[in-house]
Design a protein around this motif. Structure first.
Motif, PDB file in Angstrom:
ATOM      1  N   ARG A 184      -0.521 -10.111   6.679  1.00 36.92           N
ATOM      2  CA  ARG A 184      -1.301  -9.387   7.694  1.00 36.92           C
ATOM      3  C   ARG A 184      -2.052 -10.355   8.609  1.00 36.92           C
ATOM      4  O   ARG A 184      -2.262 -11.499   8.263  1.00 36.92           O
ATOM      5  CB  ARG A 184      -2.282  -8.417   6.997  1.00 36.92           C
ATOM      6  CG  ARG A 184      -1.502  -7.269   6.383  1.00 36.92           C
ATOM      7  CD  ARG A 184      -2.357  -6.216   5.725  1.00 36.92           C
ATOM      8  NE  ARG A 184      -1.456  -5.294   5.043  1.00 36.92           N
ATOM      9  CZ  ARG A 184      -1.809  -4.408   4.137  1.00 36.92           C
ATOM     10  NH1 ARG A 184      -3.065  -4.292   3.776  1.00 36.92           N
ATOM     11  NH2 ARG A 184      -0.906  -3.615   3.576  1.00 36.92           N
ATOM     12  N   LYS A 185      -2.453  -9.858   9.754  1.00 35.49           N
ATOM     13  CA  LYS A 185      -3.221 -10.631  10.746  1.00 35.49           C
ATOM     14  C   LYS A 185      -2.388 -11.760  11.356  1.00 35.49           C
ATOM     15  O   LYS A 185      -2.918 -12.770  11.784  1.00 35.49           O
ATOM     16  CB  LYS A 185      -4.507 -11.205  10.126  1.00 35.49           C
ATOM     17  CG  LYS A 185      -5.536 -10.169   9.713  1.00 35.49           C
ATOM     18  CD  LYS A 185      -6.357  -9.599  10.849  1.00 35.49           C
ATOM     19  CE  LYS A 185      -7.177 -10.605  11.614  1.00 35.49           C
ATOM     20  NZ  LYS A 185      -7.601 -10.074  12.923  1.00 35.49           N
ATOM     21  N   LEU A 186      -1.077 -11.583  11.371  1.00 37.04           N
ATOM     22  CA  LEU A 186      -0.215 -12.614  11.954  1.00 37.04           C
ATOM     23  C   LEU A 186       0.572 -12.076  13.145  1.00 37.04           C
ATOM     24  O   LEU A 186       1.451 -12.745  13.667  1.00 37.04           O
ATOM     25  CB  LEU A 186       0.763 -13.141  10.888  1.00 37.04           C
ATOM     26  CG  LEU A 186       0.146 -13.820   9.667  1.00 37.04           C
ATOM     27  CD1 LEU A 186       1.198 -14.051   8.587  1.00 37.04           C
ATOM     28  CD2 LEU A 186      -0.489 -15.150  10.066  1.00 37.04           C
ATOM     29  N   GLY A 187       0.285 -10.840  13.511  1.00 36.48           N
ATOM     30  CA  GLY A 187       0.979 -10.261  14.667  1.00 36.48           C
ATOM     31  C   GLY A 187       2.174  -9.387  14.319  1.00 36.48           C
ATOM     32  O   GLY A 187       2.838  -8.850  15.215  1.00 36.48           O
TER      33      GLY A 187
ATOM     34  N   LYS B 291      -4.907  -1.481  20.929  1.00 33.16           N
ATOM     35  CA  LYS B 291      -4.381  -2.662  21.630  1.00 33.16           C
ATOM     36  C   LYS B 291      -3.073  -2.349  22.369  1.00 33.16           C
ATOM     37  O   LYS B 291      -2.794  -2.936  23.409  1.00 33.16           O
ATOM     38  CB  LYS B 291      -4.153  -3.782  20.599  1.00 33.16           C
ATOM     39  CG  LYS B 291      -3.906  -5.133  21.196  1.00 33.16           C
ATOM     40  CD  LYS B 291      -3.825  -6.218  20.143  1.00 33.16           C
ATOM     41  CE  LYS B 291      -3.263  -7.472  20.765  1.00 33.16           C
ATOM     42  NZ  LYS B 291      -3.132  -8.554  19.786  1.00 33.16           N
TER      43      LYS B 291
ATOM     44  N   ASN C 108     -10.055   3.315   8.936  1.00 33.23           N
ATOM     45  CA  ASN C 108      -9.024   2.263   8.938  1.00 33.23           C
ATOM     46  C   ASN C 108      -9.071   1.462  10.253  1.00 33.23           C
ATOM     47  O   ASN C 108      -8.229   1.607  11.140  1.00 33.23           O
ATOM     48  CB  ASN C 108      -7.657   2.922   8.729  1.00 33.23           C
ATOM     49  CG  ASN C 108      -6.560   1.908   8.477  1.00 33.23           C
ATOM     50  OD1 ASN C 108      -6.756   0.709   8.661  1.00 33.23           O
ATOM     51  ND2 ASN C 108      -5.401   2.381   8.050  1.00 33.23           N
TER      52      ASN C 108
ATOM     53  N   PHE D 279       1.762   4.520   0.621  1.00 35.42           N
ATOM     54  CA  PHE D 279       1.364   5.794   1.219  1.00 35.42           C
ATOM     55  C   PHE D 279       2.186   6.933   0.649  1.00 35.42           C
ATOM     56  O   PHE D 279       1.700   8.020   0.435  1.00 35.42           O
ATOM     57  CB  PHE D 279       1.615   5.792   2.727  1.00 35.42           C
ATOM     58  CG  PHE D 279       0.683   4.916   3.478  1.00 35.42           C
ATOM     59  CD1 PHE D 279      -0.640   4.856   3.140  1.00 35.42           C
ATOM     60  CD2 PHE D 279       1.139   4.179   4.557  1.00 35.42           C
ATOM     61  CE1 PHE D 279      -1.510   4.062   3.852  1.00 35.42           C
ATOM     62  CE2 PHE D 279       0.286   3.387   5.272  1.00 35.42           C
ATOM     63  CZ  PHE D 279      -1.038   3.325   4.919  1.00 35.42           C
TER      64      PHE D 279
ATOM     65  N   ASN E  39      -7.525  -0.417  15.643  1.00 40.56           N
ATOM     66  CA  ASN E  39      -7.499  -1.505  16.641  1.00 40.56           C
ATOM     67  C   ASN E  39      -6.080  -1.851  17.068  1.00 40.56           C
ATOM     68  O   ASN E  39      -5.815  -2.127  18.235  1.00 40.56           O
ATOM     69  CB  ASN E  39      -8.169  -2.761  16.087  1.00 40.56           C
ATOM     70  CG  ASN E  39      -9.676  -2.608  16.026  1.00 40.56           C
ATOM     71  OD1 ASN E  39     -10.237  -1.788  16.725  1.00 40.56           O
ATOM     72  ND2 ASN E  39     -10.326  -3.395  15.191  1.00 40.56           N
ATOM     73  N   LEU E  40      -5.187  -1.837  16.071  1.00 44.15           N
ATOM     74  CA  LEU E  40      -3.771  -2.121  16.379  1.00 44.15           C
ATOM     75  C   LEU E  40      -3.265  -1.132  17.428  1.00 44.15           C
ATOM     76  O   LEU E  40      -2.639  -1.518  18.419  1.00 44.15           O
ATOM     77  CB  LEU E  40      -2.954  -1.992  15.080  1.00 44.15           C
ATOM     78  CG  LEU E  40      -1.432  -1.998  15.199  1.00 44.15           C
ATOM     79  CD1 LEU E  40      -0.922  -3.402  15.463  1.00 44.15           C
ATOM     80  CD2 LEU E  40      -0.781  -1.465  13.915  1.00 44.15           C
ATOM     81  N   TYR E  41      -3.548   0.160  17.237  1.00 41.79           N
ATOM     82  CA  TYR E  41      -3.055   1.184  18.166  1.00 41.79           C
ATOM     83  C   TYR E  41      -3.770   1.109  19.520  1.00 41.79           C
ATOM     84  O   TYR E  41      -3.126   1.245  20.567  1.00 41.79           O
ATOM     85  CB  TYR E  41      -3.209   2.577  17.542  1.00 41.79           C
ATOM     86  CG  TYR E  41      -2.401   2.754  16.272  1.00 41.79           C
ATOM     87  CD1 TYR E  41      -1.032   2.472  16.259  1.00 41.79           C
ATOM     88  CD2 TYR E  41      -2.982   3.192  15.089  1.00 41.79           C
ATOM     89  CE1 TYR E  41      -0.282   2.618  15.103  1.00 41.79           C
ATOM     90  CE2 TYR E  41      -2.235   3.345  13.926  1.00 41.79           C
ATOM     91  CZ  TYR E  41      -0.885   3.051  13.939  1.00 41.79           C
ATOM     92  OH  TYR E  41      -0.141   3.195  12.813  1.00 41.79           O
TER      93      TYR E  41
ATOM     94  N   VAL F 261       2.332  -3.539   6.793  1.00 43.48           N
ATOM     95  CA  VAL F 261       2.693  -4.958   6.707  1.00 43.48           C
ATOM     96  C   VAL F 261       2.326  -5.441   5.308  1.00 43.48           C
ATOM     97  O   VAL F 261       1.286  -5.047   4.754  1.00 43.48           O
ATOM     98  CB  VAL F 261       1.965  -5.771   7.803  1.00 43.48           C
ATOM     99  CG1 VAL F 261       2.154  -7.263   7.607  1.00 43.48           C
ATOM    100  CG2 VAL F 261       2.458  -5.345   9.184  1.00 43.48           C
TER     101      VAL F 261
ATOM    102  N   ASP G 252       0.856  -1.194   0.000  1.00 39.54           N
ATOM    103  CA  ASP G 252       0.000   0.000   0.000  1.00 39.54           C
ATOM    104  C   ASP G 252       0.886   1.236   0.000  1.00 39.54           C
ATOM    105  O   ASP G 252       1.457   1.587   1.021  1.00 39.54           O
ATOM    106  CB  ASP G 252      -0.905   0.107   1.250  1.00 39.54           C
ATOM    107  CG  ASP G 252      -2.008  -0.907   1.236  1.00 39.54           C
ATOM    108  OD1 ASP G 252      -2.475  -1.238   0.140  1.00 39.54           O
ATOM    109  OD2 ASP G 252      -2.394  -1.368   2.322  1.00 39.54           O
TER     110      ASP G 252
ATOM    111  N   GLY H 192       2.342  -6.452  12.601  1.00 38.74           N
ATOM    112  CA  GLY H 192       2.104  -5.032  12.861  1.00 38.74           C
ATOM    113  C   GLY H 192       2.322  -4.713  14.332  1.00 38.74           C
ATOM    114  O   GLY H 192       2.921  -3.697  14.698  1.00 38.74           O
ATOM    115  N   ASN H 193       1.847  -5.602  15.178  1.00 43.66           N
ATOM    116  CA  ASN H 193       2.018  -5.431  16.621  1.00 43.66           C
ATOM    117  C   ASN H 193       3.502  -5.430  17.022  1.00 43.66           C
ATOM    118  O   ASN H 193       3.936  -4.621  17.837  1.00 43.66           O
ATOM    119  CB  ASN H 193       1.244  -6.548  17.330  1.00 43.66           C
ATOM    120  CG  ASN H 193       1.329  -6.417  18.826  1.00 43.66           C
ATOM    121  OD1 ASN H 193       1.988  -7.210  19.473  1.00 43.66           O
ATOM    122  ND2 ASN H 193       0.699  -5.407  19.380  1.00 43.66           N
TER     123      ASN H 193
ATOM    124  N   ILE I  95       3.093   2.581   9.499  1.00 41.43           N
ATOM    125  CA  ILE I  95       3.365   1.166   9.798  1.00 41.43           C
ATOM    126  C   ILE I  95       2.643   0.401   8.702  1.00 41.43           C
ATOM    127  O   ILE I  95       1.440   0.591   8.507  1.00 41.43           O
ATOM    128  CB  ILE I  95       2.793   0.708  11.156  1.00 41.43           C
ATOM    129  CG1 ILE I  95       3.494   1.424  12.304  1.00 41.43           C
ATOM    130  CG2 ILE I  95       2.910  -0.804  11.315  1.00 41.43           C
ATOM    131  CD1 ILE I  95       3.045   0.960  13.686  1.00 41.43           C
TER     132      ILE I  95
END
Ligand SMILES: CC(C)(COP(=O)(O)OP(=O)(O)OC[C@H]1O[C@@H](n2cnc3c(N)ncnc32)[C@H](O)[C@@H]1OP(=O)(O)O)[C@@H](O)C(=O)NCCC(=O)NCCS
Length: 151
Positions: free
Chosen positions: A80-83, A122, A113, A29, A118-120, A75, A27, A85-86, A73
Protein backbone atom coordinates in the motif's frame (compact mmCIF):
# COMPACT_ATOMS: atom_id res chain seq x y z
CA UNK A 1 7.08 0.60 -8.90
CA UNK A 2 3.86 2.01 -10.40
CA UNK A 3 5.28 1.66 -13.90
CA UNK A 4 6.00 -2.05 -13.39
CA UNK A 5 2.39 -2.87 -12.58
CA UNK A 6 0.60 -5.03 -15.11
CA UNK A 7 -3.20 -5.01 -15.19
CA UNK A 8 -5.06 -8.10 -16.36
CA UNK A 9 -8.58 -9.49 -16.28
CA UNK A 10 -9.08 -11.65 -13.18
CA UNK A 11 -9.73 -15.34 -13.81
CA UNK A 12 -10.96 -18.04 -11.43
CA UNK A 13 -7.36 -19.37 -11.42
CA UNK A 14 -6.13 -15.95 -10.26
CA UNK A 15 -8.70 -15.95 -7.47
CA UNK A 16 -7.71 -19.49 -6.46
CA UNK A 17 -4.05 -18.43 -6.33
CA UNK A 18 -4.82 -15.76 -3.69
CA UNK A 19 -7.54 -17.71 -1.86
CA UNK A 20 -5.32 -18.60 1.11
CA UNK A 21 -4.16 -15.00 1.67
CA UNK A 22 -7.43 -13.19 0.84
CA UNK A 23 -8.32 -12.71 4.48
CA UNK A 24 -4.93 -11.86 5.99
CA UNK A 25 -3.21 -9.93 3.25
CA UNK A 26 -6.05 -8.36 1.27
CA UNK A 27 -8.68 -7.61 3.96
CA UNK A 28 -11.46 -10.07 3.26
CA UNK A 29 -14.51 -8.00 2.27
CA UNK A 30 -16.22 -10.95 0.66
CA UNK A 31 -15.76 -14.58 1.27
CA UNK A 32 -14.19 -16.61 -1.50
CA UNK A 33 -17.49 -18.14 -2.66
CA UNK A 34 -19.24 -14.81 -3.14
CA UNK A 35 -16.21 -13.61 -5.09
CA UNK A 36 -16.23 -16.73 -7.27
CA UNK A 37 -19.89 -16.17 -8.15
CA UNK A 38 -19.08 -12.56 -9.03
CA UNK A 39 -16.48 -13.73 -11.54
CA UNK A 40 -19.20 -15.69 -13.35
CA UNK A 41 -21.61 -12.73 -13.39
CA UNK A 42 -21.79 -11.28 -16.91
CA UNK A 43 -22.44 -7.79 -15.51
CA UNK A 44 -19.26 -7.84 -13.45
CA UNK A 45 -15.65 -7.28 -14.47
CA UNK A 46 -12.66 -7.82 -12.21
CA UNK A 47 -9.03 -6.90 -12.75
CA UNK A 48 -5.81 -7.81 -11.00
CA UNK A 49 -2.63 -5.77 -10.59
CA UNK A 50 0.50 -7.87 -10.97
CA UNK A 51 4.04 -7.07 -9.94
CA UNK A 52 6.61 -9.58 -11.18
CA UNK A 53 3.91 -12.25 -11.46
CA UNK A 54 2.58 -11.64 -7.94
CA UNK A 55 -0.98 -10.42 -7.55
CA UNK A 56 -0.68 -7.28 -5.40
CA UNK A 57 -4.17 -5.89 -5.83
CA UNK A 58 -7.53 -6.25 -7.46
CA UNK A 59 -10.68 -4.32 -8.14
CA UNK A 60 -14.02 -4.76 -9.79
CA UNK A 61 -17.06 -3.16 -11.27
CA UNK A 62 -20.65 -4.10 -11.66
CA UNK A 63 -22.61 -2.69 -14.57
CA UNK A 64 -26.12 -1.38 -13.85
CA UNK A 65 -28.47 0.33 -16.33
CA UNK A 66 -26.49 3.54 -16.88
CA UNK A 67 -24.16 3.44 -13.91
CA UNK A 68 -20.94 1.55 -13.28
CA UNK A 69 -20.64 0.49 -9.64
CA UNK A 70 -17.19 -0.07 -8.17
CA UNK A 71 -17.60 -3.13 -5.94
CA UNK A 72 -14.14 -3.16 -4.39
CA UNK A 73 -10.52 -2.14 -4.72
CA UNK A 74 -7.99 -3.82 -2.48
CA UNK A 75 -4.19 -3.62 -2.42
CA UNK A 76 -2.09 -6.22 -0.61
CA UNK A 77 -1.12 -4.86 2.80
CA UNK A 78 2.65 -4.70 2.24
CA UNK A 79 2.21 -2.91 -1.07
CA UNK A 80 0.00 0.00 0.00
CA UNK A 81 0.93 3.68 -0.41
CA UNK A 82 2.91 2.93 -3.57
CA UNK A 83 0.39 4.11 -6.13
CA UNK A 84 -1.10 0.70 -6.96
CA UNK A 85 -4.64 1.56 -5.77
CA UNK A 86 -4.55 4.58 -8.04
CA UNK A 87 -3.48 2.46 -11.03
CA UNK A 88 -6.35 -0.01 -10.37
CA UNK A 89 -8.91 2.78 -9.95
CA UNK A 90 -7.83 4.65 -13.09
CA UNK A 91 -8.06 1.40 -15.03
CA UNK A 92 -11.60 0.73 -13.76
CA UNK A 93 -12.58 4.29 -14.71
CA UNK A 94 -11.20 3.69 -18.20
CA UNK A 95 -13.22 0.48 -18.51
CA UNK A 96 -16.33 2.38 -17.31
CA UNK A 97 -15.81 5.14 -19.88
CA UNK A 98 -15.56 2.52 -22.64
CA UNK A 99 -18.90 0.90 -21.82
CA UNK A 100 -21.66 2.40 -23.95
CA UNK A 101 -24.33 4.60 -22.37
CA UNK A 102 -22.82 4.79 -18.89
CA UNK A 103 -23.45 8.15 -17.23
CA UNK A 104 -21.61 7.74 -13.95
CA UNK A 105 -19.40 5.61 -11.74
CA UNK A 106 -20.66 5.14 -8.19
CA UNK A 107 -19.41 3.46 -5.03
CA UNK A 108 -20.00 3.25 -1.32
CA UNK A 109 -17.17 3.67 1.14
CA UNK A 110 -17.09 3.54 4.94
CA UNK A 111 -16.99 7.13 6.21
CA UNK A 112 -14.02 6.20 8.44
CA UNK A 113 -11.97 4.76 5.56
CA UNK A 114 -9.81 7.81 4.84
CA UNK A 115 -7.28 6.10 2.57
CA UNK A 116 -10.09 4.97 0.24
CA UNK A 117 -11.99 8.27 0.41
CA UNK A 118 -8.79 10.15 -0.50
CA UNK A 119 -8.03 7.69 -3.28
CA UNK A 120 -11.44 8.36 -4.87
CA UNK A 121 -11.31 12.15 -4.33
CA UNK A 122 -7.93 12.22 -6.06
CA UNK A 123 -9.51 10.68 -9.18
CA UNK A 124 -12.34 13.22 -9.25
CA UNK A 125 -15.11 11.44 -7.34
CA UNK A 126 -17.47 13.68 -5.37
CA UNK A 127 -19.28 12.88 -2.14
CA UNK A 128 -22.99 12.84 -3.05
CA UNK A 129 -24.72 11.13 -0.14
CA UNK A 130 -24.58 9.26 3.13
CA UNK A 131 -26.18 5.93 4.05
CA UNK A 132 -26.43 5.71 7.82
CA UNK A 133 -25.59 2.38 9.48
CA UNK A 134 -24.93 0.80 6.08
CA UNK A 135 -22.13 -1.44 7.37
CA UNK A 136 -23.60 -1.88 10.89
CA UNK A 137 -24.34 0.32 13.86
CA UNK A 138 -22.48 3.65 13.51
CA UNK A 139 -20.80 2.37 10.38
CA UNK A 140 -21.97 4.82 7.73
CA UNK A 141 -21.37 4.69 4.00
CA UNK A 142 -20.49 7.71 1.94
CA UNK A 143 -21.77 7.49 -1.61
CA UNK A 144 -19.31 8.86 -4.15
CA UNK A 145 -19.85 9.48 -7.85
CA UNK A 146 -17.77 10.34 -10.87
CA UNK A 147 -19.82 11.96 -13.62
CA UNK A 148 -18.79 10.42 -16.95
CA UNK A 149 -20.38 13.23 -18.96
CA UNK A 150 -17.85 15.66 -17.50
CA UNK A 151 -14.76 14.27 -19.22
C1 LIG B 1 -7.71 2.11 -0.24
C2 LIG B 1 -6.53 1.36 -0.86
C3 LIG B 1 -7.04 0.49 -2.01
C4 LIG B 1 -5.52 2.39 -1.40
O1 LIG B 1 -4.51 1.70 -2.13
P1 LIG B 1 -3.01 2.24 -2.20
O2 LIG B 1 -2.31 1.46 -3.24
O3 LIG B 1 -2.41 2.25 -0.86
O4 LIG B 1 -3.27 3.74 -2.69
P2 LIG B 1 -2.24 4.66 -3.51
O5 LIG B 1 -0.86 4.44 -3.02
O6 LIG B 1 -2.50 4.50 -4.96
O7 LIG B 1 -2.70 6.11 -3.05
C5 LIG B 1 -3.52 6.94 -3.85
C6 LIG B 1 -4.12 8.03 -2.98
O8 LIG B 1 -4.97 7.46 -2.00
C7 LIG B 1 -4.87 8.20 -0.78
N1 LIG B 1 -4.30 7.32 0.29
C8 LIG B 1 -3.80 6.08 0.14
N2 LIG B 1 -3.42 5.59 1.36
C9 LIG B 1 -3.71 6.54 2.26
C10 LIG B 1 -3.55 6.63 3.67
N3 LIG B 1 -3.04 5.61 4.40
N4 LIG B 1 -3.98 7.76 4.30
C11 LIG B 1 -4.51 8.79 3.61
N5 LIG B 1 -4.67 8.77 2.24
C12 LIG B 1 -4.26 7.66 1.58
C13 LIG B 1 -3.95 9.36 -1.07
O9 LIG B 1 -4.75 10.41 -1.55
C14 LIG B 1 -3.09 8.80 -2.17
O10 LIG B 1 -2.56 9.81 -2.98
P3 LIG B 1 -1.10 10.43 -2.60
O11 LIG B 1 -0.16 9.26 -2.55
O12 LIG B 1 -0.84 11.35 -3.74
O13 LIG B 1 -1.27 11.08 -1.28
C15 LIG B 1 -5.79 0.49 0.21
O14 LIG B 1 -5.55 1.27 1.37
C16 LIG B 1 -6.57 -0.76 0.63
O15 LIG B 1 -6.47 -1.79 0.00
N6 LIG B 1 -7.37 -0.63 1.71
C17 LIG B 1 -8.17 -1.74 2.23
C18 LIG B 1 -9.32 -2.04 1.29
C19 LIG B 1 -10.26 -0.87 1.15
O16 LIG B 1 -10.61 -0.22 2.11
N7 LIG B 1 -10.71 -0.63 -0.11
C20 LIG B 1 -11.66 0.40 -0.45
C21 LIG B 1 -13.01 -0.15 -0.36
S1 LIG B 1 -14.25 0.93 -0.97
Amino acid sequence: MKNNIIIDKMSIDDLDSIKSVLQDEFDDFWNYNVFKEELKNENSYYIIAKLEDNIVGFGGIWKAVDDVHITNIVVKKNFRKLGIGNVILEHLIKIGRNIKNMKSITLEVNDKNLPAINLYLKSGFKKVGLRKNYYGLDENAIIMTLDLNNK
